[in-house]
Design an enzyme around this catalytic site. Structure first.
Site, mmCIF file in Angstrom:
data_model
loop_
_atom_site.group_PDB
_atom_site.id
_atom_site.type_symbol
_atom_site.label_atom_id
_atom_site.label_comp_id
_atom_site.label_asym_id
_atom_site.label_seq_id
_atom_site.Cartn_x
_atom_site.Cartn_y
_atom_site.Cartn_z
ATOM 1 N N SER A 237 24.250 21.039 4.658
ATOM 2 C CA SER A 237 24.393 20.222 5.858
ATOM 3 C C SER A 237 25.682 20.590 6.568
ATOM 4 C CB SER A 237 24.444 18.747 5.469
ATOM 5 O OG SER A 237 25.693 18.501 4.856
ATOM 6 N N LYS A 238 25.937 19.882 7.630
ATOM 7 C CA LYS A 238 27.116 20.193 8.449
ATOM 8 C C LYS A 238 28.412 20.078 7.660
ATOM 9 C CE LYS A 238 25.326 19.382 13.021
ATOM 10 N NZ LYS A 238 24.503 18.260 13.403
#
Ligand code: GLU
Length: 462
Positions: A237-238
């Protein structure tokens, strides 16, 4: 049989690196088998799909050089076809109109949850004989007995009982077909032989297979790829930094490095780490994809990037450098050929972005030199030495590294100082910094006029 694979992204954002890997595997398999690779944009979610996302996906695919043979097809352009197939299923009784209200379905769901049952449609309208003048959805009449067996190329055999599945909606009240239905119709129409996709879709597969069977379609082979995890063991994810292909491009990663990195996340060929495109096409097989999820390792990506910067074909890589240079607003129309700058810097950086930043000194006027650096390297003596050097430089008729080198040596000799004592102030004076490629190459790239100008200015300032 001609192999036909497809990549079917939903255009709701940038191309995630996980999706890029799926695209890569589909592309590689098609190329390996001399088959056809199809690009299909699944844009039926009208609220979340955007033109920007479509453009970003196409741009990322082109940047990665994953060329498609057919498409891009847009599902929103196939609505008529989905309607025809839905009606066909209605007429044959393999689908039915469901008039259940939202409220009824909500109640049903709540009751099931309260009873600790899996929420599912109860078949209320399954056997209705009349057609009502009321809003309806179309549901697929899923078999209630038997099972679906999938021989997944990655997962192996997966068996799901039909009793686990309910009658899914294939067309909503507003006439918009649902994801599971459009995928089936398109995979069928496009004669897709291998569905290679993320394993987040494994749940959908038995439903899709049942619809395909109802249509009398031949079943494709499925290969569900495990996801990519971040270093924390959770889905990438980010938090891990970049997750889209564009971000990696912007950070200065080369497409070949990203592809080589992604292909190895979940697939291997002995201990080999570095693969040319040709080798990948030769070796890749969906049956060799790992079952277990793999973890993202940014360090390794940088290592690969450095490898390709050092070893890749310079004219090709210079084009990528040019792009970064433009992003930084550097004008290269005056100054050295960019490929020469690339060659001078290729072993000194980890990314193209870093290279572009370091290239600025060859094209832009020197900004003022940092005070501390100035104080440390440009003493009055050093400036005097550099003026001597400037005079010698004036007479260098062919401004090439070996002649420049000879001129620096000559100056040092005449001044009775060591080469190093002259070289570092020279570097600071012409680049403004203490690090650059070898001084003779640096000076060659900056150009004679600029070097004389920068050294001359020093005298005035000093
Ligand atoms: N459109 C789906 C997605 O982006 C992929 C569907 C498929 O590959 O079957 O997740």
């Amino acid at each position: 049989m001609t192999i036909r694979t497809r990549f079917a992204p939903s255009p709701t954002g940038f191309l995630h690196v996980g999706s890029a890997r799926t695209a890569l595997y589909s592309w590689l398999y098609a190329r390996r088998m001399k088959g056809t690779f199809i690009l299909r944009i699944e844009d039926t979610d009208l609220e979340r799909s955007t033109k920007e996302a479509v453009d970003a996906i196409l741009e990322a695919m082109q940047w990665l050089e994953l060329d498609w043979d057919e498409g891009p097809f847009f599902q929103t352009q196939h609505f008529d076809r989905y309607r025809v197939v839905a009606n066909q299923l209605l007429e044959s009784g393999q689908a039915y109109r469901c008039y259940c209200s939202k409220e009824r379905l909500e109640k049903l769901r709540e009751g099931q949850i309260a009873n600790k049952e899996k929420p599912r449609y109860d078949g209320h309208c399954r056997d209705l004989k009349t057609v009502k003048q009321e809003p309806f959805v179309i549901r697929f009449r899923n078999p209630q007995t038997g099972k679906v067996e999938i021989d997944d190329a990655v997962r192996g055999r997966v068996v799901i009982e039909n009793s686990e599945l309910d009658d899914l909606i294939i067309v909503r009240t507003d006439g918009v077909p649902t994801y599971n239905f459009t995928v089936v119709v398109d995979d069928w129409d496009m004669k897709v032989t291998h569905v290679i996709r993320g394993d987040d879709h494994l749940n959908n597969t038995p439903r899709q297979i049942n619809i395909l069977k109802a249509l009398g379609a031949e079943l494709p082979i499925y290969a569900h790829i495990p996801m990519i995890l971040g270093s924390d063991g959770k889905r990438l994810s980010k938090r891990e930094g970049a997750i889209s292909v564009q971000q990696y491009r912007d950070e200065g990663i080369l497409p070949e490095a990203l592809l080589n990195y992604l292909v190895r996340l979940g697939w291997s060929h002995g201990d080999q780490e570095i693969f040319s495109r040709e080798e990948l096409i030769q070796y890749f097989d969906i049956h060799d994809i790992n079952k277990a999820p793999s973890a993202f390792n940014p360090e390794k990506l940088l290592w690969l990037n450095q490898h390709y910067l050092k070893m890749g074909e310079s004219s090709r890589l210079t084009k990528h450098l040019q792009w970064h240079i433009e992003q930084l607003g550097i004008n290269t129309s005056r100054g050295p050929a960019l490929e020469e700058v690339f060659l001078a810097l290729r072993e000194r950086v980890k990314t193209l972005r870093e290279m572009a930043e370091k290239s600025a000194v060859f094209y832009q006027d020197l900004k003022s030199i940092d005070e501390e650096v100035h104080a440390k390297h440009l003493s009055k003596d050093a400036i005097d030495h550099l003026q001597k050097c400037r005079l010698v430089f004036k007479d260098v008729s062919e401004w090439k590294a070996p002649f420049i080198h000879a001129a620096i040596e000559k100056t040092a000799e005449e001044l009775g100082i060591k080469l190093g004592v002259l070289a570092q102030p020279l570097r600071v004076a012409v680049t403004g910094g203490t690090v650059s490629p070898p001084i003779d190459i640096t000076l060659q790239l900056i150009g004679k006029d600029q070097v004389l100008e920068r050294l001359g200015r020093l005298r005035k300032e000093g």
